[in-house]
Structures are given as structure tokens and as C-alpha cells.
Write a protein that holds these residues in place. Structure first.
Motif, mmCIF file in Angstrom:
data_model
loop_
_atom_site.group_PDB
_atom_site.id
_atom_site.type_symbol
_atom_site.label_atom_id
_atom_site.label_comp_id
_atom_site.label_asym_id
_atom_site.label_seq_id
_atom_site.Cartn_x
_atom_site.Cartn_y
_atom_site.Cartn_z
ATOM 1 N N PHE A 156 0.835 -1.204 0.000
ATOM 2 C CA PHE A 156 0.000 0.000 0.000
ATOM 3 C C PHE A 156 0.862 1.243 0.000
ATOM 4 N N LYS A 157 0.514 2.203 -0.865
ATOM 5 C CA LYS A 157 1.171 3.505 -0.895
ATOM 6 C C LYS A 157 0.104 4.579 -0.724
ATOM 7 N N GLY A 158 0.366 5.539 0.128
ATOM 8 C CA GLY A 158 -0.575 6.629 0.341
ATOM 9 C C GLY A 158 -0.670 7.003 1.800
ATOM 10 N N CYS A 159 -1.885 7.303 2.235
ATOM 11 C CA CYS A 159 -2.148 7.647 3.634
ATOM 12 C C CYS A 159 -2.845 6.464 4.293
ATOM 13 N N LEU A 160 -2.219 5.907 5.290
ATOM 14 C CA LEU A 160 -2.786 4.778 6.028
ATOM 15 C C LEU A 160 -3.225 5.265 7.407
ATOM 16 N N TYR A 161 -4.474 4.967 7.734
ATOM 17 C CA TYR A 161 -5.083 5.457 8.979
ATOM 18 C C TYR A 161 -5.136 4.312 9.987
ATOM 19 N N PHE A 162 -4.598 4.553 11.171
ATOM 20 C CA PHE A 162 -4.664 3.579 12.258
ATOM 21 C C PHE A 162 -5.564 4.139 13.355
ATOM 22 N N GLY A 163 -6.684 3.473 13.619
ATOM 23 C CA GLY A 163 -7.520 3.807 14.756
ATOM 24 C C GLY A 163 -7.135 2.896 15.910
ATOM 25 N N LEU A 164 -6.546 3.457 16.943
ATOM 26 C CA LEU A 164 -5.969 2.662 18.036
ATOM 27 C C LEU A 164 -6.708 2.876 19.346
ATOM 28 N N MET A 165 -6.664 1.867 20.211
ATOM 29 C CA MET A 165 -7.123 2.019 21.588
ATOM 30 C C MET A 165 -5.990 1.579 22.510
ATOM 31 N N LEU A 166 -5.681 2.427 23.468
ATOM 32 C CA LEU A 166 -4.600 2.137 24.413
ATOM 33 C C LEU A 166 -5.188 1.385 25.600
ATOM 34 N N THR A 167 -5.255 0.070 25.485
ATOM 35 C CA THR A 167 -5.881 -0.766 26.503
ATOM 36 C C THR A 167 -4.875 -1.093 27.607
ATOM 37 N N PRO A 168 -5.352 -1.621 28.741
ATOM 38 C CA PRO A 168 -4.421 -2.056 29.782
ATOM 39 C C PRO A 168 -3.430 -3.102 29.292
ATOM 40 N N GLY A 169 -3.797 -3.821 28.221
ATOM 41 C CA GLY A 169 -2.902 -4.836 27.658
ATOM 42 C C GLY A 169 -2.031 -4.323 26.532
ATOM 43 N N GLY A 170 -2.032 -3.001 26.335
ATOM 44 C CA GLY A 170 -1.221 -2.411 25.277
ATOM 45 C C GLY A 170 -2.068 -1.875 24.146
ATOM 46 N N PRO A 171 -1.437 -1.228 23.158
ATOM 47 C CA PRO A 171 -2.186 -0.651 22.029
ATOM 48 C C PRO A 171 -2.847 -1.740 21.183
ATOM 49 N N LYS A 172 -4.104 -1.509 20.790
ATOM 50 C CA LYS A 172 -4.846 -2.429 19.932
ATOM 51 C C LYS A 172 -5.388 -1.655 18.741
ATOM 52 N N VAL A 173 -5.481 -2.317 17.597
ATOM 53 C CA VAL A 173 -6.044 -1.687 16.400
ATOM 54 C C VAL A 173 -7.558 -1.844 16.409
ATOM 55 N N ILE A 174 -8.269 -0.731 16.366
ATOM 56 C CA ILE A 174 -9.733 -0.749 16.259
ATOM 57 C C ILE A 174 -10.145 -0.767 14.790
ATOM 58 N N GLU A 175 -9.451 0.022 13.973
ATOM 59 C CA GLU A 175 -9.788 0.059 12.551
ATOM 60 C C GLU A 175 -8.613 0.562 11.735
ATOM 61 N N TYR A 176 -8.630 0.165 10.467
ATOM 62 C CA TYR A 176 -7.727 0.720 9.464
ATOM 63 C C TYR A 176 -8.561 1.501 8.458
ATOM 64 N N ASN A 177 -7.932 2.477 7.825
ATOM 65 C CA ASN A 177 -8.545 3.128 6.678
ATOM 66 C C ASN A 177 -7.435 3.493 5.709
ATOM 67 N N CYS A 178 -7.756 3.507 4.423
ATOM 68 C CA CYS A 178 -6.724 3.777 3.413
ATOM 69 C C CYS A 178 -6.909 5.184 2.853
ATOM 70 N N ARG A 179 -7.053 6.143 3.752
ATOM 71 C CA ARG A 179 -7.269 7.536 3.343
ATOM 72 C C ARG A 179 -7.051 8.435 4.560
ATOM 73 N N PHE A 180 -7.066 9.729 4.321
ATOM 74 C CA PHE A 180 -7.059 10.671 5.430
ATOM 75 C C PHE A 180 -8.358 10.525 6.216
ATOM 76 N N GLY A 181 -8.272 10.572 7.532
ATOM 77 C CA GLY A 181 -9.457 10.440 8.376
ATOM 78 C C GLY A 181 -10.151 11.774 8.577
ATOM 79 N N ASP A 182 -11.448 11.711 8.777
ATOM 80 C CA ASP A 182 -12.260 12.912 8.996
ATOM 81 C C ASP A 182 -12.955 12.760 10.344
ATOM 82 N N PRO A 183 -12.771 13.701 11.292
ATOM 83 C CA PRO A 183 -12.174 15.038 11.168
ATOM 84 C C PRO A 183 -10.728 15.145 11.673
ATOM 85 N N GLU A 184 -9.997 14.034 11.714
ATOM 86 C CA GLU A 184 -8.607 14.112 12.191
ATOM 87 C C GLU A 184 -7.719 14.948 11.278
ATOM 88 N N THR A 185 -7.919 14.802 9.977
ATOM 89 C CA THR A 185 -7.074 15.522 9.021
ATOM 90 C C THR A 185 -7.123 17.026 9.246
#
Length: 286
Positions: A125-154
Motif C-alpha cells: 500500500f502507498k498513500g495515507c494509512l489510517y490507524f484507529g488505536l485504543m490504548l488498553t491495559p494490555g497495550g495498544p490495539k487496532v480498532i480500525e484501518y482506513n486507506c485515506r485521510f481520516g475525517d475530522p482528524e485531518t
């Protein structure tokens, strides 16, 4: 647990029941009542995770990856994280919960392995990769991926980008991102979403919008759910109408300017959350 519509639901197809009765009602709402339309023809039931959420957008050329400034979204419609999930009612950057130590762990356990796995599957993959993370007591976990700029994070991340964006894009395309030093401004940015009354449920469209022409230079108004009529009037056409973003030396200053600008904009039925960034401020104080 978390009950999700399996199709595209514009960020709204998520329900978080607190008990079995609510879970059954959630399934009925999505699959029988079609609350989210055809996106709920199939559902996903997931484990409910706890901890602060972090959004990390990243530039990647398929091998090298350059994370952008972290951000914090505010998904619920109402103050105090109440109400239904939305596509996002506001953001701040950087996210104070995302420490350098956590960032280093994410790079080694999430970001680089993700790129490696996609290359191994024959679909780098080339471009903007979006990682939606949750910092759980067991460490960082991935909630979601997206292959674009996120809204409204961007809206809060790009104002802090110091390096020319086109230069970064060319490095991504030419697969030379590893040779480029991507720089960021110090300070912070905050975005307040101005939404149509009733969103994320039903809402009226076509309401005329008033935006002053003398907003400060550090304020940007992102147009999202609006349009120009044939006679040139700016009117609402969606649920999340405008994103009012301000950059500042501190998060407190950015929030102050974003809310001041938002308060000068008006359309019938307009509503916003009044506590964007408060969690982040408490985290900075703690």
C-alpha cells in the motif's frame, strides 16, 4: 460487547449495548429496523475494549512509514460523550495520551508489521494509512484501518505539517519516503464540528449559513455538508456541515480560538459539542 453494521455506515453503524437486553435490541435495530440501511444486512459482534482512543495517520510508500501527529476524535454526538456515535464531532492534535514510548511500541508491533503483511500478500500500500488505536491495559490495539485521510482528524493534523505536502506525496509516489525528513510545527490544533440539528438521525437541509469574512488567520473553516444554491447562497446539505479549526501555541489557545470562531457562525438548528479537547487538557494536567 460492540455491535456493528458490517457495511459502510458513514461512521455511525456502531452500537455499544450495556447488557444482553440492549444487545438484542441493537441487533433488531440494525438488521430488522434497518437503522443504518443496507449496511446492516450483516453485523459484526466484537469484544468491548477500554482505554483512550488515538488516531494516527501515516504516510507510507509501501516500505517506509512516517506517522503524522497523533490526534483525538470525539465520536459521540453530545457533551460528556453521550448520545449516538457520529462520524466525529471534533478533534485535537497532538493526543497527549500517545506518548513517545507508546509511539515506539506501535511502530514495532503495529505499523511496520502491517506494511510487511501487505507486501507479503502481494498488495503493498502507498498513500495515507489510517490507524484507529485504543490504548488498553494490555497495550495498544487496532480498532480500525482506513486507506485515506481520516475525517475530522485531518483537519487538525495537516495544519501542523511543516514540510510541503506535495513534496511528501511525491516521495510516497516515487518510493523515496525513507530519504525525506518530514517536519511538524510545535503547538496544537483543535477542530469543532458544526452539525445539523438531529444528526446523526434525521435533519433538515437547505438552511442558509452565515460565516463572517474576518476570521483570524490561524482559523480554517472546512466545508463538508454544505453547498451553493443557484442564486449563490451557502446552505446546509449534510449532517456535519462545517469543521472550524484553529492552530495555536498550546491546546488551550487552539480550543479558545476554534470555539470563538465557531460562535460567530450560524445556521438554523446548528449544534456543536462544547467539551471538545477537555479530556486532552485533563491528560496534560495529569
Amino acid at each position: 460487547i460492540v455491535v456493528k453494521a458490517d457495511g459502510l455506515a458513514l461512521g455511525k453503524g456502531v452500537l455499544i449495548p450495556q447488557n444482553l437486553q440492549e444487545a438484542e435490541a441493537a441487533v433488531k435495530s440494525i438488521m430488522e429496523d434497518k437503522t443504518f440501511g443496507d449496511s446492516g444486512n450483516e453485523i459484526v459482534v466484537e469484544e468491548f475494549l477500554t482505554g483512550p482512543e488515538v488516531s494516527v495517520l501515516a504516510f507510507t510508500d509501501g516500505t517506509a512509514i512516517v506517522p503524522m501527529v497523533s490526534s483525538m476524535d470525539h465520536k459521540r454526538a453530545g457533551d460528556g460523550d453521550t448520545g449516538l456515535n457520529t462520524g466525529g464531532m471534533g478533534t485535537v492534535a497532538p493526543n497527549p495520551c500517545y506518548t513517545p514510548e507508546i509511539a515506539a511500541a506501535c511502530m514495532e508491533t503495529i505499523f511496520l508489521p502491517t506494511l510487511s503483511a501487505m507486501r507479503a500478500e502481494g498488495c503493498p500500500f502507498k498513500g495515507c494509512l489510517y490507524f484507529g488505536l485504543m490504548l488498553t491495559p494490555g497495550g495498544p490495539k487496532v480498532i480500525e484501518y482506513n486507506c485515506r485521510f481520516g475525517d475530522p482528524e485531518t483537519q487538525v493534523v495537516l495544519p501542523l505539517l511543516k514540510t510541503d505536502l506535495l513534496t511528501v506525496m511525491r516521495a510516497v509516489e516515487n518510493e523515496t519516503l525513507g530519504d525525506l525528513t518530514v517536519e511538524w510545527h510545535d503547538g496544537a490544533a483543535a477542530c469543532v464540528i458544526l452539525a445539523s440539528g438531529g444528526y446523526p438521525g434525521g435533519y433538515e437541509k437547505g438552511r442558509e449559513i452565515s460565516i463572517p469574512g474576518d476570521l483570524p488567520a490561524n482559523v480554517t473553516v472546512y466545508h463538508a455538508g454544505d453547498m451553493r444554491t443557484e442564486d449563490g447562497k451557502l446552505v446546509t446539505s449534510g449532517g456535519r456541515v462545517l469543521g472550524v479549526t484553529a492552530a495555536g501555541d498550546t491546546l488551550e489557545a487552539a480550543l479558545k480560538d476554534a470555539y470563538a470562531a465557531a460562535g460567530r457562525i450560524d445556521f438554523k438548528g446548528m449544534y456543536m459539542r462544547h467539551d471538545i479537547g477537555q479530556r486532552a487538557l485533563r491528560a496534560l494536567e495529569g
